[in-house]
Write a protein that holds these residues in place. Structure first.
Motif, PDB file in Angstrom:
ATOM      1  N   PRO A 164       4.480  -0.138   0.723  1.00 47.26           N
ATOM      2  CA  PRO A 164       4.219   0.080   2.159  1.00 47.26           C
ATOM      3  C   PRO A 164       3.362   1.325   2.384  1.00 47.26           C
ATOM      4  CG  PRO A 164       6.550  -0.363   1.744  1.00 47.26           C
ATOM      5  CD  PRO A 164       5.916  -0.137   0.410  1.00 47.26           C
ATOM      6  N   ASP A 165       2.535   1.274   3.407  1.00 48.13           N
ATOM      7  CA  ASP A 165       1.685   2.398   3.784  1.00 48.13           C
ATOM      8  C   ASP A 165       2.278   3.062   5.026  1.00 48.13           C
ATOM      9  OD1 ASP A 165      -0.253   4.198   4.470  1.00 48.13           O
ATOM     10  OD2 ASP A 165      -1.903   2.756   4.553  1.00 48.13           O
ATOM     11  N   LEU A 166       2.766   4.306   4.859  1.00 51.75           N
ATOM     12  CA  LEU A 166       3.386   5.026   5.970  1.00 51.75           C
ATOM     13  C   LEU A 166       2.529   6.208   6.420  1.00 51.75           C
ATOM     14  CD1 LEU A 166       7.121   5.029   4.764  1.00 51.75           C
ATOM     15  CD2 LEU A 166       5.987   3.444   6.342  1.00 51.75           C
ATOM     16  N   TYR A 171       3.538  10.121   6.551  1.00 52.87           N
ATOM     17  CA  TYR A 171       4.159  10.201   5.224  1.00 52.87           C
ATOM     18  C   TYR A 171       3.187   9.711   4.152  1.00 52.87           C
ATOM     19  CZ  TYR A 171       8.560  11.355   7.384  1.00 52.87           C
ATOM     20  OH  TYR A 171       9.539  12.000   8.076  1.00 52.87           O
ATOM     21  N   ARG A 172       2.891  10.589   3.200  1.00 55.65           N
ATOM     22  CA  ARG A 172       2.006  10.265   2.097  1.00 55.65           C
ATOM     23  C   ARG A 172       2.772   9.539   0.999  1.00 55.65           C
ATOM     24  NH1 ARG A 172       0.905  15.744   3.360  1.00 55.65           N
ATOM     25  NH2 ARG A 172       2.616  16.221   1.927  1.00 55.65           N
ATOM     26  N   PHE A 173       2.127   8.581   0.360  1.00 53.72           N
ATOM     27  CA  PHE A 173       2.726   7.905  -0.780  1.00 53.72           C
ATOM     28  C   PHE A 173       2.614   8.811  -2.002  1.00 53.72           C
ATOM     29  CE2 PHE A 173       2.060   4.887  -4.415  1.00 53.72           C
ATOM     30  CZ  PHE A 173       3.402   4.527  -4.537  1.00 53.72           C
ATOM     31  N   TYR A 191       7.870   8.962  -0.710  1.00 50.86           N
ATOM     32  CA  TYR A 191       6.892   9.458   0.253  1.00 50.86           C
ATOM     33  C   TYR A 191       7.321  10.859   0.692  1.00 50.86           C
ATOM     34  CZ  TYR A 191       5.948   4.416   0.690  1.00 50.86           C
ATOM     35  OH  TYR A 191       5.668   3.099   0.436  1.00 50.86           O
ATOM     36  N   ASP A 192       6.349  11.668   1.160  1.00 48.50           N
ATOM     37  CA  ASP A 192       6.707  12.950   1.765  1.00 48.50           C
ATOM     38  C   ASP A 192       5.742  13.275   2.895  1.00 48.50           C
ATOM     39  OD1 ASP A 192       4.396  13.742   0.481  1.00 48.50           O
ATOM     40  OD2 ASP A 192       5.292  15.443  -0.541  1.00 48.50           O
ATOM     41  N   ARG A 198      11.233  14.068   2.254  1.00 43.96           N
ATOM     42  CA  ARG A 198      10.939  12.930   1.391  1.00 43.96           C
ATOM     43  C   ARG A 198      11.724  11.688   1.819  1.00 43.96           C
ATOM     44  NH1 ARG A 198      10.176  15.619  -4.696  1.00 43.96           N
ATOM     45  NH2 ARG A 198       8.206  16.633  -4.154  1.00 43.96           N
ATOM     46  N   ILE A 199      11.083  10.559   1.649  1.00 46.65           N
ATOM     47  CA  ILE A 199      11.669   9.263   1.993  1.00 46.65           C
ATOM     48  C   ILE A 199      11.542   8.352   0.781  1.00 46.65           C
ATOM     49  CG2 ILE A 199      11.309   7.177   3.382  1.00 46.65           C
ATOM     50  CD1 ILE A 199      10.519   8.958   5.683  1.00 46.65           C
ATOM     51  N   ALA A 200      12.561   7.551   0.530  1.00 48.16           N
ATOM     52  CA  ALA A 200      12.541   6.609  -0.592  1.00 48.16           C
ATOM     53  C   ALA A 200      12.688   5.187  -0.074  1.00 48.16           C
ATOM     54  CB  ALA A 200      13.665   6.925  -1.580  1.00 48.16           C
TER      55      ALA A 200
END
Length: 260
Positions: A164-166, A171-173, A191-192, A198-200
């Motif tokens: 996914p592109d956030l 949020y950068r991959f 992502y951060d 950070r997100i997982a």
């Protein structure tokens, strides 16, 4: 004493749980020394176990509910003493209360193992707790190897996956890796943002609940959402507030399945 028995999956799980006799433990350790690929998988299980303990620690430290106090349970046992089958029931309840005194975590012993979306969320929270705080190597393949990562995860899951592109949400991959779960391999994407949050996103095939609507999950400091579509489960987790994660989870679902 050396048994000479083949090392099986049960031995590996018991090794992670530190439940083997000393002699058998030494045999398993020697086996892992000879098989570094399996040793890496077992190390992942151990890391996941520790992460789950840390994530669920706030629950284990909850006070025992008043209705499960030892005095009340003993009183209830005395009232039921002469009822058929009451002695066995009281003994079971008393065991639960004694476990609760040490943290109320014994309630999990009375429940079947979690499956489906609940298990998926727990696995995502555990993987997040292991890899997201790592400031040196949180991912195995960084964002520059996006195509390689997609091929790797898709091949291991035997299902095509996408990242996914956030970026529009800030949020950068960062990249991702394969992680071990109790239900087989899973893909983990991190992502951060500019603040270091950070997100997982965890993805894996589902044996049960192959179609499931989005559910909010909470594991102490880690919160998130999980759902399943066409036999593949997805979970987005972070230490960020759940209300902030909902639109991100919706965006991931929109990109992957084309619907919310």
């Amino acid at each position: 004493m050396i048994t000479g028995r083949p090392i099986g999956e049960d031995d590996l799980q018991a090794y992670v749980d530190q439940a083997l006799e000393p002699a058998r433990r030494d045999e398993v350790k020697a086996y892992l020394d000879r098989h570094p690929d399996i040793a890496a998988r077992v190390a992942g299980y151990a890391a996941q176990r520790d992460a789950l303990r840390d994530a669920l620690k706030p629950i284990a430290e909850e006070p025992v509910p008043p209705e499960l106090s030892l005095a009340r349970l003993i009183e209830a046992r005395e009232r039921r003493r002469f009822r058929p089958g009451s002695r066995a029931v009281a003994a079971a309840v008393l065991c639960l209360a004694l476990g609760g005194v040490s943290g109320w975590s014994a309630r999990s012993l009375t429940l079947p193992p979690e499956t489906g979306i609940i298990a998926l969320g727990e696995e995502a929270a555990a993987s997040y707790a292991v890899y997201a705080p790592d400031r040196k190597r949180p991912v195995e393949i960084d964002a520059g190897g996006r195509d390689e990562l997609i091929r790797w995860v898709s091949n291991r899951l035997q299902h095509p996956v996408s990242v996914p592109d956030l970026a529009t949400a800030g949020y950068r991959f960062m990249g991702g890796r394969l992680v071990a779960t109790a239900h087989g391999p899973a893909g983990l994407f991190l992502y951060d943002d500019d603040k270091g949050i950070r997100i997982a996103v965890l993805v894996r095939p589902m044996a049960v609940e192959k179609e499931a609507t989005m559910s909010e999950l909470n594991y102490g400091s880690v919160a998130g959402y999980a759902w399943a579509n066409d036999g593949i489960g997805y979970s987005l987790v972070s230490e960020a507030p759940a209300q902030m994660l909902h639109p991100l989870a919706d965006e991931v679902r929109r990109q992957i399945s084309g619907k919310i």
